[in-house]
Design a protein around this motif. Structure first.
Motif, PDB file in Angstrom:
ATOM      1  N   GLU A  36      -3.305   3.271 -13.015  1.00 46.55           N
ATOM      2  CA  GLU A  36      -2.492   4.267 -13.706  1.00 46.55           C
ATOM      3  C   GLU A  36      -2.039   5.402 -12.791  1.00 46.55           C
ATOM      4  O   GLU A  36      -0.868   5.826 -12.848  1.00 46.55           O
ATOM      5  CB  GLU A  36      -3.289   4.865 -14.870  1.00 46.55           C
ATOM      6  CG  GLU A  36      -2.534   5.941 -15.640  1.00 46.55           C
ATOM      7  CD  GLU A  36      -3.332   6.507 -16.810  1.00 46.55           C
ATOM      8  OE1 GLU A  36      -2.862   7.492 -17.417  1.00 46.55           O
ATOM      9  OE2 GLU A  36      -4.411   5.954 -17.123  1.00 46.55           O
ATOM     10  N   HIS A  37      -2.940   5.894 -11.937  1.00 40.98           N
ATOM     11  CA  HIS A  37      -2.647   7.091 -11.156  1.00 40.98           C
ATOM     12  C   HIS A  37      -2.231   6.818  -9.707  1.00 40.98           C
ATOM     13  O   HIS A  37      -1.768   7.727  -9.028  1.00 40.98           O
ATOM     14  CB  HIS A  37      -3.863   8.017 -11.168  1.00 40.98           C
ATOM     15  CG  HIS A  37      -4.221   8.537 -12.523  1.00 40.98           C
ATOM     16  ND1 HIS A  37      -3.563   9.584 -13.120  1.00 40.98           N
ATOM     17  CD2 HIS A  37      -5.170   8.120 -13.416  1.00 40.98           C
ATOM     18  CE1 HIS A  37      -4.087   9.814 -14.310  1.00 40.98           C
ATOM     19  NE2 HIS A  37      -5.070   8.947 -14.513  1.00 40.98           N
ATOM     20  N   ARG A  38      -2.440   5.612  -9.226  1.00 45.67           N
ATOM     21  CA  ARG A  38      -2.078   5.224  -7.855  1.00 45.67           C
ATOM     22  C   ARG A  38      -2.581   6.243  -6.813  1.00 45.67           C
ATOM     23  O   ARG A  38      -1.792   6.818  -6.050  1.00 45.67           O
ATOM     24  CB  ARG A  38      -0.562   5.055  -7.735  1.00 45.67           C
ATOM     25  CG  ARG A  38       0.004   3.973  -8.642  1.00 45.67           C
ATOM     26  CD  ARG A  38       1.496   3.802  -8.461  1.00 45.67           C
ATOM     27  NE  ARG A  38       2.023   2.766  -9.328  1.00 45.67           N
ATOM     28  CZ  ARG A  38       1.978   1.457  -9.057  1.00 45.67           C
ATOM     29  NH1 ARG A  38       1.442   1.055  -7.906  1.00 45.67           N
ATOM     30  NH2 ARG A  38       2.466   0.568  -9.893  1.00 45.67           N
ATOM     31  N   PRO A  39      -3.896   6.448  -6.767  1.00 43.37           N
ATOM     32  CA  PRO A  39      -4.454   7.418  -5.816  1.00 43.37           C
ATOM     33  C   PRO A  39      -4.452   6.876  -4.387  1.00 43.37           C
ATOM     34  O   PRO A  39      -4.248   5.683  -4.160  1.00 43.37           O
ATOM     35  CB  PRO A  39      -5.881   7.614  -6.327  1.00 43.37           C
ATOM     36  CG  PRO A  39      -6.223   6.255  -6.886  1.00 43.37           C
ATOM     37  CD  PRO A  39      -4.952   5.804  -7.561  1.00 43.37           C
ATOM     38  N   ASP A  40      -4.708   7.772  -3.448  1.00 49.06           N
ATOM     39  CA  ASP A  40      -4.850   7.367  -2.051  1.00 49.06           C
ATOM     40  C   ASP A  40      -6.250   6.850  -1.772  1.00 49.06           C
ATOM     41  O   ASP A  40      -6.450   6.016  -0.891  1.00 49.06           O
ATOM     42  CB  ASP A  40      -4.566   8.558  -1.128  1.00 49.06           C
ATOM     43  CG  ASP A  40      -3.193   9.154  -1.358  1.00 49.06           C
ATOM     44  OD1 ASP A  40      -2.213   8.423  -1.157  1.00 49.06           O
ATOM     45  OD2 ASP A  40      -3.109  10.334  -1.732  1.00 49.06           O
ATOM     46  N   LEU A  41      -7.220   7.349  -2.543  1.00 51.28           N
ATOM     47  CA  LEU A  41      -8.608   7.001  -2.288  1.00 51.28           C
ATOM     48  C   LEU A  41      -9.421   6.956  -3.581  1.00 51.28           C
ATOM     49  O   LEU A  41      -9.220   7.797  -4.471  1.00 51.28           O
ATOM     50  CB  LEU A  41      -9.231   8.019  -1.318  1.00 51.28           C
ATOM     51  CG  LEU A  41     -10.683   7.778  -0.897  1.00 51.28           C
ATOM     52  CD1 LEU A  41     -10.876   8.095   0.588  1.00 51.28           C
ATOM     53  CD2 LEU A  41     -11.638   8.639  -1.737  1.00 51.28           C
ATOM     54  N   LEU A  42     -10.316   5.987  -3.636  1.00 50.51           N
ATOM     55  CA  LEU A  42     -11.258   5.866  -4.757  1.00 50.51           C
ATOM     56  C   LEU A  42     -12.658   6.122  -4.228  1.00 50.51           C
ATOM     57  O   LEU A  42     -13.144   5.399  -3.358  1.00 50.51           O
ATOM     58  CB  LEU A  42     -11.169   4.465  -5.368  1.00 50.51           C
ATOM     59  CG  LEU A  42     -12.259   4.082  -6.394  1.00 50.51           C
ATOM     60  CD1 LEU A  42     -12.203   5.004  -7.610  1.00 50.51           C
ATOM     61  CD2 LEU A  42     -12.095   2.619  -6.809  1.00 50.51           C
ATOM     62  N   LEU A  43     -13.306   7.176  -4.723  1.00 50.61           N
ATOM     63  CA  LEU A  43     -14.698   7.469  -4.393  1.00 50.61           C
ATOM     64  C   LEU A  43     -15.532   6.750  -5.444  1.00 50.61           C
ATOM     65  O   LEU A  43     -15.512   7.114  -6.619  1.00 50.61           O
ATOM     66  CB  LEU A  43     -14.950   8.975  -4.426  1.00 50.61           C
ATOM     67  CG  LEU A  43     -16.327   9.452  -3.963  1.00 50.61           C
ATOM     68  CD1 LEU A  43     -16.545   9.126  -2.493  1.00 50.61           C
ATOM     69  CD2 LEU A  43     -16.462  10.961  -4.195  1.00 50.61           C
ATOM     70  N   LEU A  44     -16.261   5.709  -5.032  1.00 57.44           N
ATOM     71  CA  LEU A  44     -16.802   4.727  -5.972  1.00 57.44           C
ATOM     72  C   LEU A  44     -18.297   4.503  -5.796  1.00 57.44           C
ATOM     73  O   LEU A  44     -18.755   4.136  -4.716  1.00 57.44           O
ATOM     74  CB  LEU A  44     -16.046   3.405  -5.760  1.00 57.44           C
ATOM     75  CG  LEU A  44     -16.416   2.205  -6.606  1.00 57.44           C
ATOM     76  CD1 LEU A  44     -16.097   2.466  -8.082  1.00 57.44           C
ATOM     77  CD2 LEU A  44     -15.657   0.969  -6.118  1.00 57.44           C
ATOM     78  N   ASP A  45     -19.047   4.705  -6.873  1.00 59.07           N
ATOM     79  CA  ASP A  45     -20.478   4.420  -6.864  1.00 59.07           C
ATOM     80  C   ASP A  45     -20.678   2.909  -6.823  1.00 59.07           C
ATOM     81  O   ASP A  45     -19.965   2.157  -7.487  1.00 59.07           O
ATOM     82  CB  ASP A  45     -21.125   5.000  -8.125  1.00 59.07           C
ATOM     83  CG  ASP A  45     -22.634   4.865  -8.130  1.00 59.07           C
ATOM     84  OD1 ASP A  45     -23.214   4.567  -7.067  1.00 59.07           O
ATOM     85  OD2 ASP A  45     -23.237   5.058  -9.203  1.00 59.07           O
ATOM     86  N   ILE A  46     -21.645   2.449  -6.053  1.00 57.69           N
ATOM     87  CA  ILE A  46     -21.835   1.008  -5.900  1.00 57.69           C
ATOM     88  C   ILE A  46     -22.523   0.373  -7.103  1.00 57.69           C
ATOM     89  O   ILE A  46     -22.319  -0.796  -7.411  1.00 57.69           O
ATOM     90  CB  ILE A  46     -22.632   0.705  -4.604  1.00 57.69           C
ATOM     91  CG1 ILE A  46     -22.433  -0.750  -4.188  1.00 57.69           C
ATOM     92  CG2 ILE A  46     -24.107   1.037  -4.757  1.00 57.69           C
ATOM     93  CD1 ILE A  46     -22.942  -1.065  -2.795  1.00 57.69           C
ATOM     94  N   ARG A  47     -23.345   1.153  -7.819  1.00 54.35           N
ATOM     95  CA  ARG A  47     -24.093   0.620  -8.962  1.00 54.35           C
ATOM     96  C   ARG A  47     -23.614   1.288 -10.238  1.00 54.35           C
ATOM     97  O   ARG A  47     -23.920   2.451 -10.484  1.00 54.35           O
ATOM     98  CB  ARG A  47     -25.593   0.862  -8.767  1.00 54.35           C
ATOM     99  CG  ARG A  47     -26.182   0.173  -7.534  1.00 54.35           C
ATOM    100  CD  ARG A  47     -27.611   0.629  -7.301  1.00 54.35           C
ATOM    101  NE  ARG A  47     -28.181   0.042  -6.093  1.00 54.35           N
ATOM    102  CZ  ARG A  47     -28.884  -1.084  -6.059  1.00 54.35           C
ATOM    103  NH1 ARG A  47     -29.103  -1.744  -7.175  1.00 54.35           N
ATOM    104  NH2 ARG A  47     -29.366  -1.531  -4.916  1.00 54.35           N
ATOM    105  N   MET A  48     -22.862   0.528 -11.053  1.00 53.80           N
ATOM    106  CA  MET A  48     -22.339   1.061 -12.311  1.00 53.80           C
ATOM    107  C   MET A  48     -22.331  -0.007 -13.388  1.00 53.80           C
ATOM    108  O   MET A  48     -22.339  -1.203 -13.087  1.00 53.80           O
ATOM    109  CB  MET A  48     -20.909   1.596 -12.097  1.00 53.80           C
ATOM    110  CG  MET A  48     -20.834   2.869 -11.284  1.00 53.80           C
ATOM    111  SD  MET A  48     -19.171   3.572 -11.288  1.00 53.80           S
ATOM    112  CE  MET A  48     -18.265   2.275 -10.463  1.00 53.80           C
TER     113      MET A  48
END
Length: 220
Positions: A46-58
């Motif tokens: 939806e937002h087309r960001p430059d970067l995703l800060l992503l938790d590995i365990r979700m």
């Protein structure tokens, strides 16, 4: 132009904390938050960001699956977060296309720096994560394949192959330039050629390719 970021973590306080730190920077804009991998994927679409800060365990969809889908479907770069430096999923997350890996206890300034570095097209690993990655190759029995590495590395020139080997050992561009007795500009050209010829996103993926091809052997 601001770096557009999506922050994904199933712990609301952690997610809000990271978002507050990043959004306070004049060159970073947190455009969305997500509580699981599926929400993270939707936010990227939806937002087309430059970067995703992503938790590995979700829950719902873990960070590894989400990272793989995000990297396959967009140009968004992924910076992974984990609580433990001994996380068994480091290798899988990097194979999925993640460009960086940080521990959740990262200092404020280091977090901001990491986002800027990865968004700019570089890769970044905490030292303890690098150690874990090498150990993972060793435990999986990575060994030199029957075919010569040069046959598995997309037609790299001798100098490009040498550059890849030094890069995989953790050397910076300046250190590679010194080892090869060339300019840093030449090293940057070699690195760019390596990534292009092998179809890789960044230096992290190049390190993995060097080990998987047998160019570098764990413990060597």
């Amino acid at each position: 132009m601001s770096v557009r970021v999506v922050v994904a973590d199933d712990q609301e306080l952690v997610r809000a904390g990271f978002s507050m730190i990043l959004d306070a920077q004049p060159d970073i804009d947190v455009v969305a938050e997500a509580g699981n991998g599926a929400e993270a994927l939707e936010a990227v679409r939806e937002h087309r960001p430059d970067l995703l800060l992503l938790d590995i365990r979700m829950p719902v969809m873990d960070g590894i699956e989400a990272a793989g889908l995000v990297c396959a479907q967009s140009d968004c770069r992924v910076l992974m977060l984990t609580t433990f430096d001994g996380d068994d999923y480091v290798y899988d997350a990097l194979r999925a296309g993640a460009s960086g890996f940080l521990l959740k206890d990262v200092r404020r300034d280091d977090l901001v720096h990491a986002v800027r570095v990865v968004a700019a097209g570089e890769s970044l690993l905490a030292p303890s994560i690098t150690t874990k990655l090498i150990a993972e190759f060793t435990s999986r029995g990575a060994a030199r394949p029957a075919a010569p590495p040069s046959d598995r590395l997309g037609g790299l020139t001798t100098r490009e192959e040498e550059t890849l080997g030094l890069l995989a050992r953790g050397l910076s561009n300046a250190e590679i330039a010194q080892a090869m007795v060339v300019s840093e500009h030449t090293v940057k050209t070699h690195v760019s050629n390596v990534l292009t010829k092998l179809g890789l996103r960044d230096r992290v993926q190049a390190v993995i390719a060097a080990y998987e091809s047998g160019l570098i052997v764990p413990g060597q």
